[in-house]
Design a protein around this motif. Sequence first.
Motif, mmCIF file in Angstrom:
data_model
loop_
_atom_site.group_PDB
_atom_site.id
_atom_site.type_symbol
_atom_site.label_atom_id
_atom_site.label_comp_id
_atom_site.label_asym_id
_atom_site.label_seq_id
_atom_site.Cartn_x
_atom_site.Cartn_y
_atom_site.Cartn_z
ATOM 1 N N THR A 18 0.858 -1.175 0.000
ATOM 2 C CA THR A 18 0.000 0.000 0.000
ATOM 3 C C THR A 18 0.898 1.230 0.000
ATOM 4 O O THR A 18 1.697 1.416 0.915
ATOM 5 C CB THR A 18 -0.905 0.023 1.249
ATOM 6 O OG1 THR A 18 -1.579 -1.233 1.347
ATOM 7 C CG2 THR A 18 -1.916 1.135 1.175
ATOM 8 N N VAL A 19 0.764 2.055 -1.030
ATOM 9 C CA VAL A 19 1.610 3.235 -1.168
ATOM 10 C C VAL A 19 0.767 4.483 -0.922
ATOM 11 O O VAL A 19 -0.276 4.675 -1.538
ATOM 12 C CB VAL A 19 2.238 3.302 -2.584
ATOM 13 C CG1 VAL A 19 3.131 4.515 -2.709
ATOM 14 C CG2 VAL A 19 2.997 2.031 -2.886
ATOM 15 N N LEU A 37 8.472 7.627 3.459
ATOM 16 C CA LEU A 37 8.947 8.093 2.158
ATOM 17 C C LEU A 37 9.113 9.606 2.161
ATOM 18 O O LEU A 37 8.410 10.315 2.879
ATOM 19 C CB LEU A 37 7.956 7.713 1.053
ATOM 20 C CG LEU A 37 7.715 6.233 0.810
ATOM 21 C CD1 LEU A 37 6.587 6.054 -0.201
ATOM 22 C CD2 LEU A 37 8.967 5.554 0.323
ATOM 23 N N THR A 38 10.047 10.070 1.342
ATOM 24 C CA THR A 38 10.163 11.500 1.087
ATOM 25 C C THR A 38 9.467 11.764 -0.232
ATOM 26 O O THR A 38 9.088 10.846 -0.946
ATOM 27 C CB THR A 38 11.647 11.916 0.997
ATOM 28 O OG1 THR A 38 12.250 11.210 -0.075
ATOM 29 C CG2 THR A 38 12.385 11.607 2.288
ATOM 30 N N GLY A 39 9.320 13.000 -0.601
ATOM 31 C CA GLY A 39 8.644 13.335 -1.854
ATOM 32 C C GLY A 39 9.545 13.216 -3.061
ATOM 33 O O GLY A 39 9.168 13.634 -4.157
ATOM 34 N N ILE A 43 6.372 6.055 -6.608
ATOM 35 C CA ILE A 43 6.215 4.609 -6.690
ATOM 36 C C ILE A 43 4.870 4.329 -7.335
ATOM 37 O O ILE A 43 3.846 4.860 -6.903
ATOM 38 C CB ILE A 43 6.274 3.965 -5.292
ATOM 39 C CG1 ILE A 43 7.583 4.316 -4.600
ATOM 40 C CG2 ILE A 43 6.119 2.458 -5.387
ATOM 41 C CD1 ILE A 43 7.654 3.869 -3.158
ATOM 42 N N THR A 44 4.883 3.478 -8.363
ATOM 43 C CA THR A 44 3.631 3.090 -9.017
ATOM 44 C C THR A 44 3.520 1.576 -9.000
ATOM 45 O O THR A 44 4.521 0.862 -9.114
ATOM 46 C CB THR A 44 3.584 3.597 -10.472
ATOM 47 O OG1 THR A 44 4.732 3.119 -11.172
ATOM 48 C CG2 THR A 44 3.546 5.109 -10.519
ATOM 49 N N LYS A 49 3.711 -5.458 -9.829
ATOM 50 C CA LYS A 49 5.089 -4.968 -9.798
ATOM 51 C C LYS A 49 5.101 -3.528 -9.313
ATOM 52 O O LYS A 49 4.218 -2.748 -9.645
ATOM 53 C CB LYS A 49 5.721 -5.021 -11.198
ATOM 54 C CG LYS A 49 5.935 -6.407 -11.733
ATOM 55 C CD LYS A 49 6.576 -6.359 -13.094
ATOM 56 C CE LYS A 49 6.750 -7.762 -13.645
ATOM 57 N NZ LYS A 49 7.364 -7.751 -14.977
ATOM 58 N N LEU A 50 6.118 -3.199 -8.545
ATOM 59 C CA LEU A 50 6.323 -1.829 -8.097
ATOM 60 C C LEU A 50 7.460 -1.224 -8.901
ATOM 61 O O LEU A 50 8.536 -1.809 -9.002
ATOM 62 C CB LEU A 50 6.690 -1.788 -6.607
ATOM 63 C CG LEU A 50 5.623 -2.257 -5.617
ATOM 64 C CD1 LEU A 50 6.212 -2.344 -4.222
ATOM 65 C CD2 LEU A 50 4.456 -1.302 -5.627
ATOM 66 N N THR A 51 7.218 -0.053 -9.491
ATOM 67 C CA THR A 51 8.261 0.639 -10.240
ATOM 68 C C THR A 51 8.599 1.938 -9.524
ATOM 69 O O THR A 51 7.736 2.571 -8.911
ATOM 70 C CB THR A 51 7.821 0.941 -11.683
ATOM 71 O OG1 THR A 51 6.583 1.670 -11.644
ATOM 72 C CG2 THR A 51 7.622 -0.332 -12.473
#
Length: 177
Positions: A18-19, A37-39, A43-44, A49-51
């Motif tokens: 979950t992003v 996370l920073t800005g 992440i998609t 798959k996570l890119t």
Amino acid sequence: MSRIAKYPVELPKGIEATVTDSQIVVKGPQGSLTQPLTGQVTITEADGKLTFAAANDSREAKAMSGTVRALVANMVTGVSKGFERKLTLVGVGYRATAQGDSVKLQLGFSHDIVHQMPAGVTVATPTQTEVVLKGADKQRVGQVAAEIRAYREPEPYKGKGVRYAGEKVIIKETKKK
């Protein structure tokens, strides 16, 4: 862009990610891990798959894209398989005993050392001279292993102390008259 960030992270069956803007949460059979996370990295998720991509062309964003990708890949491995670190005790009378969520170490001092395990790390002692640490968080397992090793690091003349499994200690030659 970082070269390692070009490769996507595949999510095995049973693993879900979950992003949000501020963090990523990866859940699996071994537990759940969260990474802030920073800005600087976007992440998609698509097709399991996570890119990862740098949010802008700054040098820091390009570097962070590879760092975040490596951290997320370790999170996915941790919640699916888990991480393990083995320690061996070398020395006469050196022994370890697992007691619930702590380990009792006898390392040649006048007292026993009781090291409390943090949440998410389990300890086992298959033999008296082996300590096996397991957990989903790679950083936490490695940190606990380093703390236990720091109680009695291997010394260079006889090689006595707490070693990582497979660690080679170079023995020095003693002083000659």
